[in-house]
Design a protein around this motif. Structure first.
Motif, PDB file in Angstrom:
ATOM      1  N   ILE A 150       0.846  -1.186   0.000  1.00 46.75           N
ATOM      2  CA  ILE A 150       0.000   0.000   0.000  1.00 46.75           C
ATOM      3  C   ILE A 150       0.885   1.240   0.000  1.00 46.75           C
ATOM      4  O   ILE A 150       2.067   1.184   0.360  1.00 46.75           O
ATOM      5  CB  ILE A 150      -0.963   0.063   1.209  1.00 46.75           C
ATOM      6  N   GLY A 151       0.298   2.364  -0.403  1.00 46.94           N
ATOM      7  CA  GLY A 151       1.051   3.605  -0.401  1.00 46.94           C
ATOM      8  C   GLY A 151       0.143   4.798  -0.217  1.00 46.94           C
ATOM      9  O   GLY A 151      -1.070   4.715  -0.424  1.00 46.94           O
ATOM     10  N   VAL A 152       0.738   5.903   0.190  1.00 45.67           N
ATOM     11  CA  VAL A 152       0.053   7.194   0.171  1.00 45.67           C
ATOM     12  C   VAL A 152       0.881   8.069  -0.756  1.00 45.67           C
ATOM     13  O   VAL A 152       1.989   8.491  -0.413  1.00 45.67           O
ATOM     14  CB  VAL A 152      -0.062   7.825   1.570  1.00 45.67           C
ATOM     15  N   SER A 153       0.345   8.277  -1.949  1.00 46.26           N
ATOM     16  CA  SER A 153       1.088   8.941  -3.012  1.00 46.26           C
ATOM     17  C   SER A 153       0.560  10.345  -3.248  1.00 46.26           C
ATOM     18  O   SER A 153      -0.588  10.663  -2.939  1.00 46.26           O
ATOM     19  CB  SER A 153       0.975   8.118  -4.301  1.00 46.26           C
ATOM     20  N   GLY A 154       1.412  11.158  -3.850  1.00 45.48           N
ATOM     21  CA  GLY A 154       0.979  12.453  -4.331  1.00 45.48           C
ATOM     22  C   GLY A 154       0.200  12.297  -5.630  1.00 45.48           C
ATOM     23  O   GLY A 154      -0.157  11.179  -6.023  1.00 45.48           O
ATOM     24  N   PRO A 155      -0.048  13.395  -6.351  1.00 40.24           N
ATOM     25  CA  PRO A 155      -0.939  13.352  -7.519  1.00 40.24           C
ATOM     26  C   PRO A 155      -0.418  12.545  -8.700  1.00 40.24           C
ATOM     27  O   PRO A 155      -1.172  12.267  -9.629  1.00 40.24           O
ATOM     28  CB  PRO A 155      -1.095  14.833  -7.897  1.00 40.24           C
ATOM     29  N   LEU A 156       0.851  12.117  -8.691  1.00 40.00           N
ATOM     30  CA  LEU A 156       1.387  11.388  -9.842  1.00 40.00           C
ATOM     31  C   LEU A 156       0.817   9.989  -9.992  1.00 40.00           C
ATOM     32  O   LEU A 156       1.016   9.344 -11.019  1.00 40.00           O
ATOM     33  CB  LEU A 156       2.919  11.302  -9.748  1.00 40.00           C
ATOM     34  N   SER A 157       0.105   9.485  -8.979  1.00 42.33           N
ATOM     35  CA  SER A 157      -0.479   8.150  -9.100  1.00 42.33           C
ATOM     36  C   SER A 157      -1.767   8.155  -9.917  1.00 42.33           C
ATOM     37  O   SER A 157      -2.258   7.095 -10.310  1.00 42.33           O
ATOM     38  CB  SER A 157      -0.780   7.573  -7.709  1.00 42.33           C
ATOM     39  N   ALA A 158      -2.322   9.323 -10.185  1.00 41.85           N
ATOM     40  CA  ALA A 158      -3.615   9.414 -10.867  1.00 41.85           C
ATOM     41  C   ALA A 158      -3.544   8.815 -12.261  1.00 41.85           C
ATOM     42  O   ALA A 158      -2.663   9.141 -13.049  1.00 41.85           O
ATOM     43  CB  ALA A 158      -4.072  10.869 -10.947  1.00 41.85           C
TER      44      ALA A 158
END
Length: 309
Positions: A150-158
């Motif tokens: 799992i991860g908490v990503s910034g907007p680049l995962s969209a």
């Protein structure tokens, strides 16, 4: 006209493999089956659906027909759904994980992560944790590569194929500099002035940011992969740059940094998403951890009015 038949999961797998590999022969090698079996499977699928999926004449490689392109999107959705179902059931059968690997964006406030992990340790004392703290696209890379579940990503995962996501709040990014920096001494900063000074830019080596820049204004840059080093250089008056407001709030209060009122570069909201691979959903402990991190982001509603960085 009769209704189309119901294809099997195996037939859809063969179809998608031919599309992805580009030929029947390449699909046979990947699936370790004879070419005749691949051809037979596609023929049966076409007969069952009542449409031609590939145009085979006049080309050495099968080419999707218009009907084939329409079927392709549905076939991918079905196979991804089945894969997700199988992975979810496997997690239930396997029970509690021995280890959870979590990747978080470096912009995510450390206090937020610490609070959740404190509760995680108390709730799951037998589960080991592996924590990665990475910038920009590196979080998504770790999840896609299976190094983090799992991860908490910034907007680049969209929009990344194979990644599922849930909104997990945001953090305010603001331009700052040291009080002795030329920009820090200006009461009024004219438009374009940021281009005249060195900008400190956070970067990473993931495939999602290769050759790309984000919120870069100045042609003169220093690039760093460590947010703590960037903060230290800003406090020393070496350049200007964007920083997450929670990380530098005390520096602003105590005068080590000043917030820059740049009319053409005011900063904005850096939005987070809780992410996981669609074919590898987290187990019970990982799911609890993801839920908690996402829930914490619900308190970031005041940032909804800010534009995105």
């Amino acid at each position: 006209m009769s209704d189309p038949g119901t294809p099997t999961f195996d037939q859809l797998t063969i179809f998608l493999t031919v599309v992805d590999c580009g030929s029947f022969a390449a699909a046979s090698r990947k699936l370790n089956r004879a070419v005749s079996v691949i051809s037979y499977g596609i023929g049966n699928l076409e007969a069952q659906l009542g449409v031609a999926l590939f145009a085979r004449e006049g080309t050495r490689k099968p080419r999707l027909t218009e009907e084939g392109r329409a079927v392709l999107a549905e076939a991918r959705a079905i196979t991804q759904g089945v894969s997700s179902l199988k992975a979810k059931v496997k997690g239930l059968l396997d029970g509690l994980e021995a280890q959870v690997s979590l990747a978080v964006d470096v912009m995510l406030p450390a206090e937020r992560v610490g609070e959740v992990l404190h509760r995680f340790a108390a709730r799951f004392p037998t589960v080991q944790l592996r924590l990665h703290v990475e910038p920009l696209g590196a979080v998504t890379s770790l999840v896609l590569d299976g190094e983090a579940v799992i991860g908490v990503s910034g907007p680049l995962s969209a929009g990344v194929v194979g990644i599922e996501s849930r909104a997990a709040g945001a953090v305010a990014m603001v331009p700052v500099a040291g009080p002795d920096h030329p920009l820090g001494r200006m009461l009024t900063i004219p438009p374009g002035e940021g281009r005249e000074h060195t900008q400190l830019v956070l970067s990473d080596r993931s495939r999602f940011t290769e050759g790309r820049d984000f919120s870069v204004v100045s042609p003169r840059t220093w690039r760093l992969a460590d947010l703590g080093a960037k903060r230290a250089l800003l406090c020393q008056g070496i350049g200007w740059g964007n920083m997450p407001l929670p990380m530098i709030a005390k520096d602003l209060e105590e005068g080590r940094l000043v917030r820059l009122a740049m009319p053409d570069h005011p900063g904005g909201a850096y939005r987070f998403s809780g992410i996981w691979r669609s074919d590898t959903p987290p187990g019970p402990a990982g799911q609890w951890l993801l839920d908690q991190l996402v829930e914490q982001g619900q308190d970031d509603g005041e940032l909804e009015e800010m534009g995105d960085v």
